[in-house]
Enzyme design. Structure first.
Site, short mmCIF file in Angstrom:
data_model
loop_
_atom_site.label_atom_id
_atom_site.label_comp_id
_atom_site.label_asym_id
_atom_site.label_seq_id
_atom_site.Cartn_x
_atom_site.Cartn_y
_atom_site.Cartn_z
N HIS A 1 0.86 -1.20 0.00
CA HIS A 1 0.00 0.00 0.00
C HIS A 1 0.88 1.24 0.00
O HIS A 1 0.78 2.07 0.91
CB HIS A 1 -0.94 0.04 1.21
N HIS B 1 -11.99 -9.55 -5.55
CA HIS B 1 -11.52 -8.23 -5.12
C HIS B 1 -10.69 -7.64 -6.26
O HIS B 1 -9.84 -8.33 -6.83
CB HIS B 1 -10.68 -8.41 -3.86
N GLU C 1 -8.53 -5.01 -6.13
CA GLU C 1 -7.27 -4.33 -5.86
C GLU C 1 -6.16 -5.01 -6.67
O GLU C 1 -6.17 -6.22 -6.89
CB GLU C 1 -6.94 -4.32 -4.37
N ASP D 1 -3.20 -6.04 -6.38
CA ASP D 1 -2.41 -7.21 -5.97
C ASP D 1 -3.14 -8.52 -6.30
O ASP D 1 -2.53 -9.58 -6.32
CB ASP D 1 -2.04 -7.16 -4.48
N HIS E 1 -11.77 -6.04 1.78
CA HIS E 1 -11.13 -4.87 2.29
C HIS E 1 -11.56 -3.58 1.56
O HIS E 1 -11.33 -2.48 2.03
CB HIS E 1 -9.62 -5.12 2.15
N ASP F 1 -8.94 -10.98 0.87
CA ASP F 1 -8.06 -10.32 1.85
C ASP F 1 -8.32 -10.77 3.29
O ASP F 1 -7.38 -10.81 4.10
CB ASP F 1 -8.26 -8.80 1.79
N TYR G 1 -1.79 -7.72 10.09
CA TYR G 1 -2.62 -7.51 8.90
C TYR G 1 -3.99 -6.95 9.32
O TYR G 1 -4.50 -5.98 8.73
CB TYR G 1 -2.77 -8.86 8.19
N HIS H 1 -3.65 -13.85 0.81
CA HIS H 1 -2.27 -13.55 1.23
C HIS H 1 -1.89 -14.55 2.31
O HIS H 1 -2.68 -14.82 3.23
CB HIS H 1 -2.16 -12.15 1.84
FE1 FEO Z 1 -7.16 -5.28 -0.76
FE2 FEO Z 1 -4.77 -7.77 -0.96
O1 FEO Z 1 -5.81 -6.29 -1.54
#
Ligand code: FEO
Length: 396
Positions: free
Chosen positions: A24, A80, A82, A84, A146, A165, A193, A226
């Protein structure tokens, strides 16, 4: 690393990022790296759930190719958007231009902004399902876990939850499962996290956990996007999330300070002695020498926080500001709090800290402990007593 079969016909096809040290932007330190987990479900139809960060696209495709021809994907579920998790999405679509794509409404909107293109994206909401042959993919919207677009995918036939996430950890490892890694490191990273990504949304997390209970999902594996997969005791991470979302910490005090000529440092250590006298666990950090994400994590797990600074220019030392901003931004509220520090000819730091902690939703246990110049033995003894009294008040 190769693809790993996590359930019969379900494969981890993600990537390990051993070297990422900030996430981030510079807002989240990742000294242990991370992983971008994607999952391939081989059924009558072949489904890919999420992708990976764009620089790891080749790793994802190689992992898929170990199992099937990467042009044979029928469905792509975007839990999601995002980057990543969606960075490799265009490459997968180029290989599978006719694939059906599934995302929430917010996911569809965001995906179009991230990757302008003529994607045929079907929107799904909680309760919608996708039959892939012998499996039913059940979608559960999870806004703000997230991002507003986030959702979970649950496969009842495999008792497998893919929550993206949620329940993640920034932990690079060549192991894929919770029982293969050091449990303490795993839970430390899961807590870090949560504190630094999900804590601002704790009310929504608590509601989502309740919803999972109400839906009576029979879960025996949680595979986040993750870190490692929880296969031995998914209840442990669910329980930890319940505890963190409640905001109720352990009987522990976190002391974080910055000092100019060691006077505020002396006060910090006197306070810690008082905490120790009370038999309470304490942690102390000089802010400029510590990792702010780790301090924030410890504050989330504690019941009291003491923040100290010398005064400069009628205010705090500059290195204290980022921690105070994190406390406010991450909504680390509901702790007993103390502002303290040493000042010269004029004060200001203790007032700034107290105001900020109150704004964050902390309960000030004292009007603020301030001394002039170098603390005397009597002032240090008073700090020790103050530490003892506040620490005693947070015991069960
Ligand atoms: Fe909200 Fe792992 O991205």
């Amino acid at each position: 690393m190769s693809a790993v079969e996590i359930k019969p016909g379900v494969y981890w096809v993600g990537a390990v990022d051993w070297n990422v040290r900030q996430f981030h932007g510079p807002s989240f330190s990742t000294p242990r790296g991370t992983t971008y987990n994607a999952y391939l479900i081989v059924d009558d139809d072949i489904t890919l759930v999420d992708t990976v960060h764009e620089p790891f696209t080749h790793v994802l495709i190689d992992h898929i190719a170990e199992i099937i021809d990467p042009t044979r994907i029928t469905n792509i579920v975007v839990n999601h958007i995002e980057l990543d998790h969606s960075g490799a999405f265009p490459a997968i679509m180029n290989l599978n231009p006719d694939a059906n794509v599934f995302a929430t409404k917010n996911g569809k909107d965001g995906l179009g902004k991230h990757f302008p293109g003529d994607w045929d994206i079907q929107t799904v909401k909680t309760g919608d399902t996708l039959i892939t042959g012998s499996r039913t993919l059940q979608f559960i919207e999870a806004p703000m876990l997230h991002w507003p677009d986030s959702m979970f995918t649950f496969i009842p036939e495999d008792k497998l939850l893919l929550p993206n996430d949620a329940f993640g950890q920034h932990l690079a490892t060549n192991k894929r499962f919770d029982d293969e890694v050091d449990r303490r490191i795993l839970m430390d990273e899961a807590a870090k996290y949560y504190a630094n990504i999900l804590n601002p949304f704790s009310k929504l997390v608590a509601r989502k956990l309740q919803e999972i209970q109400d839906l009576q999902l029979d879960i025996d594996m949680i595979a986040p996007s993750h870190g490692v997969i929880f296969r031995t005791d998914p209840e442990a991470i669910l329980g930890a999330y319940e505890r963190w979302a409640s905001g109720v910490g352990q009987p522990k005090v976190v002391i974080a300070f910055e000092t100019m000529w060691n006077s505020t440092s002396k006060l910090a250590h006197a306070l810690l002695e008082g905490v120790t006298d009370a038999g309470v666990d304490g942690a102390i950090h000089q802010i400029s020498r510590s990792d702010i994400n780790t301090i924030a994590t410890q504050i989330m797990e504690a019941r009291a926080v003491f923040i100290g600074s010398s005064t400069i220019n009628n205010d705090i030392l500059p290195s204290v500001a980022p921690l105070l901003d994190e406390i406010v931004g991450l909504k680390l509220a509901g702790k007993q709090a103390l502002a303290f520090g040493s000042q010269g000819w004029a004060g200001g730091a203790v007032r700034t800290i107290g105001d900020k902690l109150e704004k964050a939703g902390m309960q000030l246990a004292h009007e603020g402990y301030s001394v002039k110049w170098v603390p005397t033995d009597e002032e240090l003894a008073a700090a020790r007593t103050l530490g003892y009294e506040i620490a005693s008040s947070i015991l069960d």
